[in-house]
Design a protein around this motif. Structure first.
Motif, short mmCIF file in Angstrom:
data_model
loop_
_atom_site.label_atom_id
_atom_site.label_comp_id
_atom_site.label_asym_id
_atom_site.label_seq_id
_atom_site.Cartn_x
_atom_site.Cartn_y
_atom_site.Cartn_z
N ALA A 132 0.84 -1.19 0.00
CA ALA A 132 0.00 0.00 0.00
C ALA A 132 0.88 1.24 0.00
CB ALA A 132 -0.93 0.01 1.21
N ILE A 133 0.57 2.18 -0.88
CA ILE A 133 1.34 3.43 -1.01
C ILE A 133 0.39 4.61 -0.80
CG2 ILE A 133 2.94 4.75 -2.43
CD1 ILE A 133 3.25 2.21 -4.19
N PRO A 134 0.24 5.10 0.43
CA PRO A 134 -0.50 6.35 0.60
C PRO A 134 0.32 7.49 0.02
CG PRO A 134 -0.26 5.14 2.69
CD PRO A 134 0.71 4.55 1.70
N THR A 135 -0.33 8.41 -0.68
CA THR A 135 0.43 9.49 -1.32
C THR A 135 -0.33 10.80 -1.28
OG1 THR A 135 1.59 10.13 -3.34
CG2 THR A 135 -0.47 8.92 -3.62
N TYR A 136 0.45 11.88 -1.19
CA TYR A 136 -0.13 13.22 -1.19
C TYR A 136 0.89 14.21 -1.75
CZ TYR A 136 -2.10 17.63 0.50
OH TYR A 136 -2.59 18.91 0.58
N GLY A 137 0.53 14.86 -2.82
CA GLY A 137 1.35 15.93 -3.36
C GLY A 137 2.65 15.50 -4.00
N ARG A 138 2.73 14.27 -4.47
CA ARG A 138 3.97 13.77 -5.07
C ARG A 138 3.72 13.44 -6.54
NH1 ARG A 138 6.78 11.98 -0.38
NH2 ARG A 138 7.63 13.89 0.48
N GLU A 139 4.76 13.62 -7.37
CA GLU A 139 4.62 13.42 -8.80
C GLU A 139 5.65 12.39 -9.30
OE1 GLU A 139 2.07 14.62 -10.31
OE2 GLU A 139 1.39 16.04 -8.79
N ARG A 140 6.79 12.85 -9.80
CA ARG A 140 7.77 11.94 -10.41
C ARG A 140 8.22 10.87 -9.43
NH1 ARG A 140 11.58 12.11 -14.57
NH2 ARG A 140 12.62 10.08 -14.60
N VAL A 141 8.46 11.24 -8.18
CA VAL A 141 8.95 10.26 -7.22
C VAL A 141 7.88 9.19 -6.94
CG1 VAL A 141 8.23 11.50 -5.11
CG2 VAL A 141 10.22 9.98 -5.05
N LEU A 142 6.61 9.55 -6.98
CA LEU A 142 5.54 8.56 -6.82
C LEU A 142 5.59 7.55 -7.97
CD1 LEU A 142 2.90 7.36 -5.73
CD2 LEU A 142 1.67 9.16 -6.98
N VAL A 143 5.75 8.05 -9.18
CA VAL A 143 5.85 7.15 -10.35
C VAL A 143 7.05 6.22 -10.20
CG1 VAL A 143 6.24 7.07 -12.84
CG2 VAL A 143 4.64 8.75 -11.87
N ASP A 144 8.19 6.76 -9.78
CA ASP A 144 9.38 5.93 -9.59
C ASP A 144 9.14 4.85 -8.53
OD1 ASP A 144 10.71 7.45 -11.46
OD2 ASP A 144 11.81 8.66 -9.98
N THR A 145 8.47 5.22 -7.44
CA THR A 145 8.17 4.24 -6.39
C THR A 145 7.25 3.15 -6.92
OG1 THR A 145 8.48 5.87 -4.62
CG2 THR A 145 7.15 3.94 -4.10
N CYS A 146 6.20 3.53 -7.65
CA CYS A 146 5.27 2.54 -8.21
C CYS A 146 6.00 1.58 -9.16
CB CYS A 146 4.13 3.24 -8.94
SG CYS A 146 2.96 4.09 -7.88
N ARG A 147 6.89 2.11 -9.98
CA ARG A 147 7.63 1.24 -10.91
C ARG A 147 8.48 0.22 -10.15
NH1 ARG A 147 9.07 6.18 -15.02
NH2 ARG A 147 7.34 5.83 -16.47
N GLN A 148 9.09 0.65 -9.08
CA GLN A 148 9.89 -0.28 -8.28
C GLN A 148 9.01 -1.36 -7.65
OE1 GLN A 148 13.07 1.49 -5.68
NE2 GLN A 148 12.10 3.38 -6.36
N VAL A 149 7.86 -0.96 -7.12
CA VAL A 149 6.96 -1.93 -6.50
C VAL A 149 6.48 -2.95 -7.53
CG1 VAL A 149 4.72 -2.22 -5.38
CG2 VAL A 149 6.26 -0.40 -4.62
N LEU A 150 6.15 -2.49 -8.72
CA LEU A 150 5.66 -3.41 -9.76
C LEU A 150 6.76 -4.33 -10.28
CD1 LEU A 150 3.32 -1.00 -11.75
CD2 LEU A 150 2.67 -2.76 -10.10
N ALA A 151 8.03 -3.97 -10.03
CA ALA A 151 9.15 -4.79 -10.50
C ALA A 151 9.66 -5.77 -9.43
CB ALA A 151 10.29 -3.89 -10.96
N LEU A 152 9.02 -5.82 -8.27
CA LEU A 152 9.49 -6.69 -7.20
C LEU A 152 9.41 -8.16 -7.61
CD1 LEU A 152 7.87 -4.95 -4.09
CD2 LEU A 152 10.24 -4.80 -4.86
N ASP A 153 10.33 -8.97 -7.08
CA ASP A 153 10.40 -10.39 -7.41
C ASP A 153 10.73 -11.18 -6.15
OD1 ASP A 153 10.53 -12.79 -8.75
OD2 ASP A 153 12.58 -12.47 -9.47
N PRO A 154 9.77 -11.97 -5.66
CA PRO A 154 8.42 -12.17 -6.17
C PRO A 154 7.55 -10.93 -6.01
CG PRO A 154 8.67 -13.27 -4.06
CD PRO A 154 10.02 -12.78 -4.43
N PRO A 155 6.54 -10.82 -6.87
CA PRO A 155 5.72 -9.61 -6.84
C PRO A 155 4.73 -9.61 -5.68
CG PRO A 155 4.87 -11.12 -8.46
CD PRO A 155 6.13 -11.75 -7.93
N ALA A 156 4.21 -8.44 -5.38
CA ALA A 156 3.10 -8.34 -4.45
C ALA A 156 1.84 -8.88 -5.11
CB ALA A 156 2.89 -6.89 -4.03
N ASP A 157 0.95 -9.43 -4.32
CA ASP A 157 -0.32 -9.93 -4.86
C ASP A 157 -1.27 -8.78 -5.21
OD1 ASP A 157 -0.15 -13.01 -4.43
OD2 ASP A 157 0.56 -12.14 -2.55
#
Length: 311
Positions: A14-39
């Motif tokens: 879970a990623i609560p977010t407020y007022g973030r732009e590029r860094v939020l996208v970077d964080t989401c990309r890292q989470v989606l690239a995890l191995d094994p992935p999150a369900d």
């Protein structure tokens, strides 16, 4: 060979977010690239309007069912965490901030601790870690102040975690009522509050230094004190700390220390007030109001904020 019960547990990030732009996208990309992935990946977004690039990315990933983009119009960090708790279908809920760097096996490092059914939560290591004293003779309830969450030594049964890197067993978190949404505004101590309530309810929190991340602490957005002071009513700046002290520290000496010295120094005598002395009387009056309100909420439990009263 016996099946490892930890492997059957599902885990959401879970990623609560407020007022973030590029860094939020970077964080989401890292989470989606995890191995094994999150369900599941849940982005609980309290930003009123994103930049076009951020908006396009979140829409694209949501449409592809790679993450769930959950919009929430009023900024309250505990409420965002509770929204993730309400939405998730997983056994374990891992909370990270929207400005972090993650190792690829981050989910598995958290999930493996839940093989032990007594474990209700995991405090992950945060790099860089704050400089604090190692707990020795301190009571567990003071772990939020004295346990070094940047340590490299594993420890069982701690009573703290950092909001930017912790996980909780969803069934246990629901049993204790989730996060307390009375931690208004910048939501200071809402994570310590949950850790203490887990401990009081018989749950075990493990500090696992291998469940590690780097917290970037990017300026802009988020909910740190310096930025939060600007849009908040003066009493809301000090309320989370006074509410926490009233709820968990009264009547110990720590309560009186925070009430009469620590919180006064931190909130009334903070830099922007001292450099503008005409603010001090109002800051002191507001602090006294926050103390009175915190005590009244303890005596007469109620919710202080609704979606129509954004922090």
């Amino acid at each position: 060979m016996e099946r490892d019960p930890g492997k059957s547990l599902t885990a959401a990030v879970a990623i609560p977010t407020y007022g973030r732009e590029r860094v939020l996208v970077d964080t989401c990309r890292q989470v989606l690239a995890l191995d094994p992935p999150a369900d599941e990946v849940l982005v609980v977004d309290q930003t009123p309007q994103h930049e076009p690039e951020t908006d396009a990315y979140l829409k694209e990933q949501s449409a592809a069912n790679k993450l769930r983009w959950i919009r929430q119009s009023w900024p309250n960090l505990p409420a965002a965490r509770n929204r993730a708790l309400a939405e998730t279908r997983c056994d374990v809920l891992i909370f990270v901030d929207d400005d972090v760097r993650l190792p690829t096996d981050f989910v598995e490092k958290h999930r493996r601790n839940y093989v032990d059914s007594a474990v209700c939560g995991v405090a992950g290591r945060v790099v860089p870690g704050a400089e604090v004293r190692q707990r020795t003779a301190w009571p567990p309830i003071m772990d939020h102040r004295f346990f070094p969450l940047g340590s490299t030594e594993r420890q069982e049964n701690v009573v703290t975690f950092r909001g930017c890197n912790h996980s909780l067993r969803t069934s246990f978190l629901r049993k204790i009522g989730g996060f307390d949404e009375n931690y208004l505004g910048w939501a200071f101590r809402e994570d310590s509050d949950v850790a203490i309530r887990c401990w009081k309810s018989g749950g075990v929190i493990v500090f696992d230094p291998e469940a590690s991340l780097e917290h970037l602490a990017i300026p802009g957005g988020g909910c740190r004190l310096k930025r939060a002071c600007q849009p908040l009513s003066e009493w809301k700046v000090s309320f989370p700390a006074t509410y926490f002290a009233a709820r968990h520290l009264f009547p110990t000496p720590w309560f009186w220390f925070d009430l009469l010295l620590g919180n006064v120094r931190r909130y009334v005598l903070r830099r922007d007030n001292v450099f503008h002395p005409y603010r001090l009387p109002w800051a002191l009056a507001s602090y006294c109001y926050s103390v009175a309100l915190a005590l009244s909420v303890i005596l007469y439990p109620r919710s202080l904020e609704s979606p129509d009263q954004a922090g």
